[in-house]
Each structure stands twice: as structure tokens, then as C-alpha cells.
Design a protein around this motif. Structure first.
Motif, short mmCIF file in Angstrom:
data_model
loop_
_atom_site.label_atom_id
_atom_site.label_comp_id
_atom_site.label_asym_id
_atom_site.label_seq_id
_atom_site.Cartn_x
_atom_site.Cartn_y
_atom_site.Cartn_z
N PRO A 13 0.91 -1.15 0.04
CA PRO A 13 -0.54 -0.01 0.05
C PRO A 13 0.88 1.42 -0.21
O PRO A 13 1.52 1.17 0.54
CB PRO A 13 -0.75 -0.29 1.11
N ASN A 14 1.04 2.39 -0.48
CA ASN A 14 0.94 3.68 -0.51
C ASN A 14 -0.45 4.83 -0.17
O ASN A 14 -1.15 4.52 -0.75
CB ASN A 14 1.43 3.56 -2.30
N VAL A 37 -4.15 -3.57 4.65
CA VAL A 37 -4.60 -3.18 3.28
C VAL A 37 -4.06 -3.79 2.02
O VAL A 37 -3.14 -4.27 2.33
CB VAL A 37 -4.49 -1.26 3.23
N ASP A 38 -5.39 -4.13 1.10
CA ASP A 38 -4.63 -4.23 -0.08
C ASP A 38 -4.14 -4.01 -1.16
O ASP A 38 -5.01 -2.84 -1.16
CB ASP A 38 -5.89 -5.49 -0.69
N PRO A 39 -2.89 -3.77 -2.01
CA PRO A 39 -2.22 -2.37 -2.34
C PRO A 39 -3.13 -1.92 -3.86
O PRO A 39 -3.05 -1.35 -4.64
CB PRO A 39 -0.83 -3.00 -2.18
N LYS A 40 -3.94 -3.37 -4.55
CA LYS A 40 -4.39 -3.41 -5.52
C LYS A 40 -6.24 -2.69 -5.81
O LYS A 40 -6.22 -1.85 -6.23
CB LYS A 40 -4.66 -4.83 -6.22
N ASP A 42 -6.80 -0.81 -2.28
CA ASP A 42 -6.62 0.14 -1.14
C ASP A 42 -7.33 0.42 -0.48
O ASP A 42 -7.87 1.45 0.51
CB ASP A 42 -6.28 1.77 -1.45
N GLU A 43 -7.85 -0.80 0.01
CA GLU A 43 -9.18 -1.32 1.10
C GLU A 43 -8.94 -1.91 2.19
O GLU A 43 -7.73 -2.38 1.95
CB GLU A 43 -10.39 -1.94 0.31
N VAL A 44 -9.10 -2.06 3.44
CA VAL A 44 -9.19 -3.40 4.23
C VAL A 44 -9.39 -4.27 3.52
O VAL A 44 -10.77 -4.27 3.48
CB VAL A 44 -9.64 -2.04 6.04
N VAL A 45 -8.88 -5.38 3.85
CA VAL A 45 -8.74 -7.01 3.47
C VAL A 45 -10.01 -7.28 4.91
O VAL A 45 -10.04 -6.96 5.50
CB VAL A 45 -8.31 -7.74 3.39
N ASP A 46 -11.66 -7.34 3.67
CA ASP A 46 -12.03 -8.28 4.95
C ASP A 46 -11.66 -8.82 5.31
O ASP A 46 -10.61 -10.31 5.27
CB ASP A 46 -13.16 -8.43 3.85
N GLY A 47 -12.56 -9.96 6.54
CA GLY A 47 -11.84 -11.04 7.68
C GLY A 47 -11.69 -11.21 8.58
O GLY A 47 -11.63 -10.02 9.19
N ASP A 48 -11.21 -11.99 9.84
CA ASP A 48 -11.36 -11.84 10.71
C ASP A 48 -9.35 -11.58 11.34
O ASP A 48 -8.88 -10.95 10.00
CB ASP A 48 -11.20 -12.70 11.81
N VAL A 49 -9.21 -10.89 11.94
CA VAL A 49 -7.88 -10.37 12.27
C VAL A 49 -6.46 -11.19 11.92
O VAL A 49 -6.10 -10.79 11.26
CB VAL A 49 -7.35 -10.53 13.38
N ASP A 58 1.94 -9.81 3.88
CA ASP A 58 2.36 -10.04 2.34
C ASP A 58 2.81 -8.44 2.03
O ASP A 58 3.74 -8.66 1.26
CB ASP A 58 1.09 -10.56 1.59
N ASN A 59 2.06 -7.46 2.30
CA ASN A 59 3.17 -5.87 2.35
C ASN A 59 4.12 -5.62 2.82
O ASN A 59 4.65 -5.46 2.36
CB ASN A 59 1.73 -4.92 3.07
N ILE A 60 4.58 -6.12 4.46
CA ILE A 60 5.99 -6.36 4.75
C ILE A 60 6.68 -7.25 3.43
O ILE A 60 7.69 -6.77 3.61
CB ILE A 60 6.00 -6.51 6.00
N ALA A 61 6.56 -8.05 3.00
CA ALA A 61 7.38 -8.99 2.12
C ALA A 61 7.41 -8.54 1.19
O ALA A 61 8.94 -8.08 0.97
CB ALA A 61 6.82 -10.54 2.77
#
Length: 129
Positions: A13-14, A37-40, A42-49, A58-61
Motif C-alpha cells: 500500500p502507498n 490494506v490490499d495494495p490493489k 487500497d481497501e482494508v481486507v475483509d476477514g478476521d484478525v 504480505d505487504n511487509i514481504a
């Protein structure tokens, strides 16, 4: 000042805030804090913690990869920020599934609030040497 180099990638994410996704200083990479946040989109991903922790990793990697590293394998230190320590075990499960027998050093703290009201954020330090 040290000889540092910003690291930027479209695979993480940027935003318009005044910070780099990562900063490389020699063989050390400092990765900024990321929420789920999904970089594609720019929204917070759905799902549990747990699902959200996976997206953060994934973002850090992606930033580590862009710096020439090997994703999560190069992490030596991670800080986990949670808005509710009741999520600790679910985050541990998701986190532990992504690391082998030698996970990085880690700190986990509870905070009162995170940007976009997400429940989890991580930052990291990687060794690229």
C-alpha cells in the motif's frame, strides 16, 4: 547522515503521507508500519484478525522483496500493534504459520487506536546482507 535509500513498490500500500514504505541503510531495511490494506484496491481486507495479519505480512514481504531481499525470511525484528489484546492468540496463529523454526524477534503492544480503525499493524526490520 547515513547513506540511506528509500524503497517503494506498487506491491504494498502507498498513500500520500510523508513517509517511505521502507528505508535501506546498508544491509538493514526498516519497513514502515502496515495495516491490512490490499495494495490493489487500497481497501482494508475483509476477514478476521488472522486474515488481516496475513495481508499485513504480505505487504511487509513486498517491501523486503523490492529492496532485493527474500521476503519474510530476512526479517530480524517485528513490532505488532493490536487495538485489543484479546486478538493476541489469533494473530500469533497467523503470524506463526508464516515463519519457520527461527522467527524474528518480536514485540507486541496494545494501542488505543490505529489508522483506519484497523485492529492490527506491524512494522519490521530486515537484514539483507
Amino acid at each position: 547522515m547515513a547513506d540511506t535509500e528509500p524503497v517503494e513498490t506498487d506491491e504494498a500500500p502507498n498513500n500520500d503521507n510523508p513517509y517511505s514504505q521502507g528505508v535501506r541503510d546498508g544491509d538493514t531495511l526498516y519497513v514502515s508500519g502496515y495495516g491490512p490494506v490490499d495494495p490493489k484496491t487500497d481497501e482494508v481486507v475483509d476477514g478476521d484478525v488472522g486474515t488481516q495479519t496475513g495481508q499485513v505480512l504480505d505487504n511487509i514481504a513486498a517491501v523486503v522483496d523490492e529492496a532485493g531481499g527474500n521476503g519474510l525470511e530476512d526479517l530480524v525484528k517485528v513490532t505488532v500493534y493490536l487495538t485489543d489484546l484479546e486478538d493476541y492468540e489469533r494473530v500469533n496463529d497467523a503470524y506463526g504459520a508464516r515463519f519457520g523454526d527461527t522467527p524474528p524477534a518480536r514485540v507486541c503492544v496494545e494501542v488505543s487506536r490505529l489508522p483506519e480503525d484497523v485492529r492490527v499493524e506491524l512494522d519490521a526490520i530486515a537484514s539483507l546482507g
